[in-house]
Design an enzyme around this catalytic site. Structure first.
Site, PDB file in Angstrom:
ATOM      1  N   GLU A 125      56.744  -0.529   5.737  1.00  0.00           N
ATOM      2  CA  GLU A 125      56.809  -1.299   6.914  1.00  0.00           C
ATOM      3  C   GLU A 125      56.762  -0.773   8.062  1.00  0.00           C
ATOM      4  O   GLU A 125      56.950   0.318   8.426  1.00  0.00           O
ATOM      5  CB  GLU A 125      58.638  -1.750   6.829  1.00  0.00           C
ATOM      6  CG  GLU A 125      58.894  -2.778   8.301  1.00  0.00           C
ATOM      7  CD  GLU A 125      60.437  -2.949   8.501  1.00  0.00           C
ATOM      8  OE1 GLU A 125      61.143  -1.782   8.335  1.00  0.00           O
ATOM      9  OE2 GLU A 125      60.702  -4.113   8.454  1.00  0.00           O
ATOM     10  N   GLU A 180      71.354  -6.405   6.514  1.00  0.00           N
ATOM     11  CA  GLU A 180      69.884  -7.342   6.841  1.00  0.00           C
ATOM     12  C   GLU A 180      68.924  -6.114   7.105  1.00  0.00           C
ATOM     13  O   GLU A 180      68.919  -5.583   8.172  1.00  0.00           O
ATOM     14  CB  GLU A 180      70.246  -8.200   7.920  1.00  0.00           C
ATOM     15  CG  GLU A 180      71.159  -9.407   7.663  1.00  0.00           C
ATOM     16  CD  GLU A 180      70.435 -10.475   6.728  1.00  0.00           C
ATOM     17  OE1 GLU A 180      69.292 -10.321   6.553  1.00  0.00           O
ATOM     18  OE2 GLU A 180      71.287 -11.108   6.506  1.00  0.00           O
ATOM     19  N   CYS A 198      61.389  -7.915  11.554  1.00  0.00           N
ATOM     20  CA  CYS A 198      61.578  -7.656  10.141  1.00  0.00           C
ATOM     21  C   CYS A 198      60.739  -8.790   9.213  1.00  0.00           C
ATOM     22  O   CYS A 198      60.489  -8.433   8.155  1.00  0.00           O
ATOM     23  CB  CYS A 198      63.158  -7.732   9.837  1.00  0.00           C
ATOM     24  SG  CYS A 198      63.821  -9.330  10.147  1.00  0.00           S
ATOM     25  N   LYS A 241      78.291  -2.145  18.010  1.00  0.00           N
ATOM     26  CA  LYS A 241      77.305  -1.186  18.848  1.00  0.00           C
ATOM     27  C   LYS A 241      75.936  -1.592  18.770  1.00  0.00           C
ATOM     28  O   LYS A 241      75.402  -1.507  17.698  1.00  0.00           O
ATOM     29  CB  LYS A 241      77.536   0.138  17.794  1.00  0.00           C
ATOM     30  CG  LYS A 241      76.856   1.540  18.521  1.00  0.00           C
ATOM     31  CD  LYS A 241      76.633   2.479  17.581  1.00  0.00           C
ATOM     32  CE  LYS A 241      75.288   2.286  17.030  1.00  0.00           C
ATOM     33  NZ  LYS A 241      74.040   2.466  18.005  1.00  0.00           N
TER      34      LYS A 241
HETATM   35  P1  NAD Z   1      67.842   1.481  12.498  1.00  0.00           P
HETATM   36  O1  NAD Z   1      68.214   1.641  11.082  1.00  0.00           O
HETATM   37  O2  NAD Z   1      67.065   2.778  12.889  1.00  0.00           O
HETATM   38  O3  NAD Z   1      68.952   1.250  13.565  1.00  0.00           O
HETATM   39  C1  NAD Z   1      69.776   0.352  13.433  1.00  0.00           C
HETATM   40  C2  NAD Z   1      71.244   0.645  14.093  1.00  0.00           C
HETATM   41  O4  NAD Z   1      71.817   1.586  13.245  1.00  0.00           O
HETATM   42  C3  NAD Z   1      71.195   1.075  15.365  1.00  0.00           C
HETATM   43  O5  NAD Z   1      72.291   0.560  16.267  1.00  0.00           O
HETATM   44  C4  NAD Z   1      71.618   2.605  15.194  1.00  0.00           C
HETATM   45  O6  NAD Z   1      72.234   3.286  16.131  1.00  0.00           O
HETATM   46  C5  NAD Z   1      72.355   2.566  13.831  1.00  0.00           C
HETATM   47  N1  NAD Z   1      72.367   3.648  12.871  1.00  0.00           N
HETATM   48  C6  NAD Z   1      71.634   4.413  12.688  1.00  0.00           C
HETATM   49  N2  NAD Z   1      71.918   5.469  11.850  1.00  0.00           N
HETATM   50  C7  NAD Z   1      73.133   4.940  11.547  1.00  0.00           C
HETATM   51  C8  NAD Z   1      74.434   5.761  10.696  1.00  0.00           C
HETATM   52  N3  NAD Z   1      73.971   6.833   9.867  1.00  0.00           N
HETATM   53  N4  NAD Z   1      75.503   5.268  10.605  1.00  0.00           N
HETATM   54  C9  NAD Z   1      75.724   4.225  11.448  1.00  0.00           C
HETATM   55  N5  NAD Z   1      75.093   3.477  12.190  1.00  0.00           N
HETATM   56  C10 NAD Z   1      73.654   4.113  12.295  1.00  0.00           C
HETATM   57  O7  NAD Z   1      66.917   0.351  12.564  1.00  0.00           O
HETATM   58  P2  NAD Z   1      66.072  -0.127  14.095  1.00  0.00           P
HETATM   59  O8  NAD Z   1      64.909   0.927  14.165  1.00  0.00           O
HETATM   60  O9  NAD Z   1      66.960  -0.368  15.110  1.00  0.00           O
HETATM   61  O10 NAD Z   1      65.593  -1.634  13.605  1.00  0.00           O
HETATM   62  C11 NAD Z   1      64.339  -1.804  12.699  1.00  0.00           C
HETATM   63  C12 NAD Z   1      64.641  -2.194  11.568  1.00  0.00           C
HETATM   64  O11 NAD Z   1      65.443  -3.199  11.452  1.00  0.00           O
HETATM   65  C13 NAD Z   1      63.428  -2.545  10.693  1.00  0.00           C
HETATM   66  O12 NAD Z   1      63.324  -1.880   9.483  1.00  0.00           O
HETATM   67  C14 NAD Z   1      63.659  -3.880  10.631  1.00  0.00           C
HETATM   68  O13 NAD Z   1      62.957  -4.618   9.549  1.00  0.00           O
HETATM   69  C15 NAD Z   1      65.063  -3.964  10.387  1.00  0.00           C
HETATM   70  N6  NAD Z   1      65.626  -5.593  10.841  1.00  0.00           N
HETATM   71  C16 NAD Z   1      66.009  -6.219   9.880  1.00  0.00           C
HETATM   72  C17 NAD Z   1      66.404  -7.743  10.000  1.00  0.00           C
HETATM   73  C18 NAD Z   1      66.733  -8.702   9.105  1.00  0.00           C
HETATM   74  O14 NAD Z   1      67.540  -9.544   9.525  1.00  0.00           O
HETATM   75  N7  NAD Z   1      66.787  -8.412   7.723  1.00  0.00           N
HETATM   76  C19 NAD Z   1      66.388  -8.073  11.506  1.00  0.00           C
HETATM   77  C20 NAD Z   1      65.585  -7.108  12.306  1.00  0.00           C
HETATM   78  C21 NAD Z   1      65.241  -5.897  12.207  1.00  0.00           C
END
Ligand code: NAD
Length: 477
Positions: free
Chosen positions: A381, A252, A286, A176
């Protein structure tokens, strides 16, 4: 690209049963460029059922790693052949500069598929010689159906960190992508079919998180692994959902990377990497080095040259090959980052950038000096092109400041003192420490975070641990 981005389930490009759709917006033009099939519990269930059938009855987990690897290499070839289409898809979905998408994200994606295919093929199991007349060894068998939930900041590339090792180890996958960046995932699934992966091996379901396809996947009892990259708050929700089914989960999550520049650093190199560390992808990384600690002896020179370099970055239309910083990925995210800038406390000095003056979703590179250490902009962040700079005097003070965060994804150290480099690297509370560089990866090395930055590690044998069920076989001789 047609005007509908479909799911890909069991080898077919399909809409949701209800016909529900949502809009996907180009953040540079701020207009809708396509509709996306909006999946929910039904589509998640159809995709998991297809993946389960492909796993239980299909050839994929039963092929040798070499045969699977050849198909995955063919997929990597196709990713290379479709590099422009894939790069344009991510740029249009989230405003990433096209040059970055074309020269970094897409080649790295292909490289990830190649690496994990080769790693699975070349991996050895363990042998445990026993002195009791027995012989013990390990088998690494595919775990089953993997639900992969991805973020929007490096859409295709971060999806490949999940999909590539999962497939290479013989699992089937339901991916997804983030709702803001659906396009490249559908193309990837299309290319996987073209490469010869059997239907149902790689499925893509579009939708949101809560009360939508994301939550339905993470709660589904037919899923054997949940791998998630995204915000720490979302990670907590997903860990609870997976925990209810005792499904192993890899998280992650977010970061608040510290970047330590010592007096003895090679200053040109430190400036070059520090700029990349915080302004690449408009800071939507991130790993961003968003807290910059500079030793006082070099503070004035470093800050003045850093600000000059930040102001030289080319900001604007992400489809222009010269652009280095595009708009933020979505209106919602833009409003969040703008809020951080508007909330910079009195007393802090904005050396360049600051709140935007026009109605685009662009935020110029922003450098803030002397922000109080307990202010939101230092602790949270921001996920935008914003860095706070803080002076320090001693190594111990620098390490303590760097570790003063709930996150622990990564840190950077710039010094020419070899002993200090080792000492500080060991003392920093982070999953990765880069010394005199940033973002350099060896795909065999562990990657992941401590604290609020996640659970588990990706890369080489670490991905194998997660995407397989290690089994012990003990024989009497
Ligand atoms: P997000 O958590 O808003 O969404 C990520 C994914 O999770 C999306 O596909 C979203 O639809 C899904 N999602 C949201 N709520 C959910 C739920 N309740 N159940 C299942 N799926 C759900 O994150 P984002 O805004 O897309 O990404 C940015 C974040 O990701 C930042 O905090 C960044 O630091 C982190 N990030 C971490 C890494 C790493 O390797 N540690 C890499 C890239 C981004």
């Amino acid at each position: 690209m047609s005007d509908l981005i479909p799911h890909v389930i069991d080898g077919e490009e399909v809409e949701s049963a209800s016909g529900a759709r949502f809009d996907t917006v180009d953040p540079w033009t701020r207009s809708t460029y396509a509709e996306v099939a909006l999946g929910g519990a039904d589509e998640a269930d159809r995709a998991v059922t297809a993946a389960r059938r492909a796993f239980d009855e299909g050839p994929w987990p039963r092929m040798g790693a070499a045969e699977r690897g050849a198909l995955i290499h063919r997929l990597a070839d196709l990713i290379g052949e479709h590099a422009d289409e894939l790069a344009r898809a991510d740029t249009r979905d989230m405003g990433k500069p096209i040059t970055d998408a074309r020269t970094k994200d897409v080649p790295r994606t292909a490289q990830n598929f190649r690496f994990f295919a080769d790693h699975a093929r070349l991996s050895a199991g363990d042998v445990f010689p026993m002195d009791t007349g027995h012989h013990a060894y390990s088998l690494f068998q595919p775990a089953g159906v993997v639900a992969a939930i991805a973020p929007w900041n490096f859409p295709l590339m971060l999806e490949s960190w999940k999909v590539a090792p999962a497939l290479a180890w013989g699992n089937t996958v339901v991916l997804k992508p983030a709702e803001d960046t659906p396009a490249s995932a559908t193309i990837l699934a299309r290319l996987a079919l073209e490469a010869g992966l059997p239907p149902g091996v790689l499925n893509v379901v579009h939708g949101y998180g809560p009360d939508s396809a994301g939550a339905a996947l993470t709660e589904h009892r037919g899923v054997d692994r949940v791998t998630f990259t995204g915000e720490s708050g979302t990670g907590r929700i997903i860990a609870r959902a997976a925990g209810a089914n005792l499904t192993p989960v890899s998280l992650e999550l977010g970061g608040k990377g510290a970047n330590l520049v010592f007096d003895d650093a090679a200053i040109d190199n430190a400036i070059d990497w520090s700029i990349k560390a915080v302004f690449t992808n408009a800071g939507q990384v991130c790993l961003a080095g968003s807290r910059l600690y500079v030793q006082r002896g070099v503070l004035d020179e470093f800050v003045s040259r850093f600000v000059t370099a930040a102001e030289k970055l080319v900001v604007g239309d992400p489809t222009d090959p010269a652009t280095q910083l595009g708009p933020l990925a979505s209106e919602e995210h833009f409003i969040k980052v703008r809020g951080h800038l508007e909330g910079i406390p009195a007393g802090a000095r904005v050396l360049t950038g600051g709140p935007p003056g026009d109605d685009s979703w662009v935020i110029r590179p922003t450098v803030v000096l002397d922000a109080p250490l307990d202010s939101r902009i230092v602790r949270e962040e921001v996920f935008g092109p914003v860095v706070t700079v803080h002076p320090f005097d001693t190594e111990a003070e620098a390490v303590a400041s760097a570790n003063d965060t709930s996150y622990g994804l990564n840190a950077m150290v710039f010094t020419e003192n070899l002993s200090r480099a080792h000492r500080v690297s060991a003392a920093l509370n982070a999953g990765t420490v880069w010394v005199n560089c940033f973002f350099v990866r060896d795909l065999r090395a562990p990657f992941g975070g401590v604290g609020d930055s996640g659970i588990g590690r990706e890369g080489g044998t670490f991905s194998r641990e997660f995407f397989t069920e290690p089994k012990a076989v003990v024989m009497q001789i």
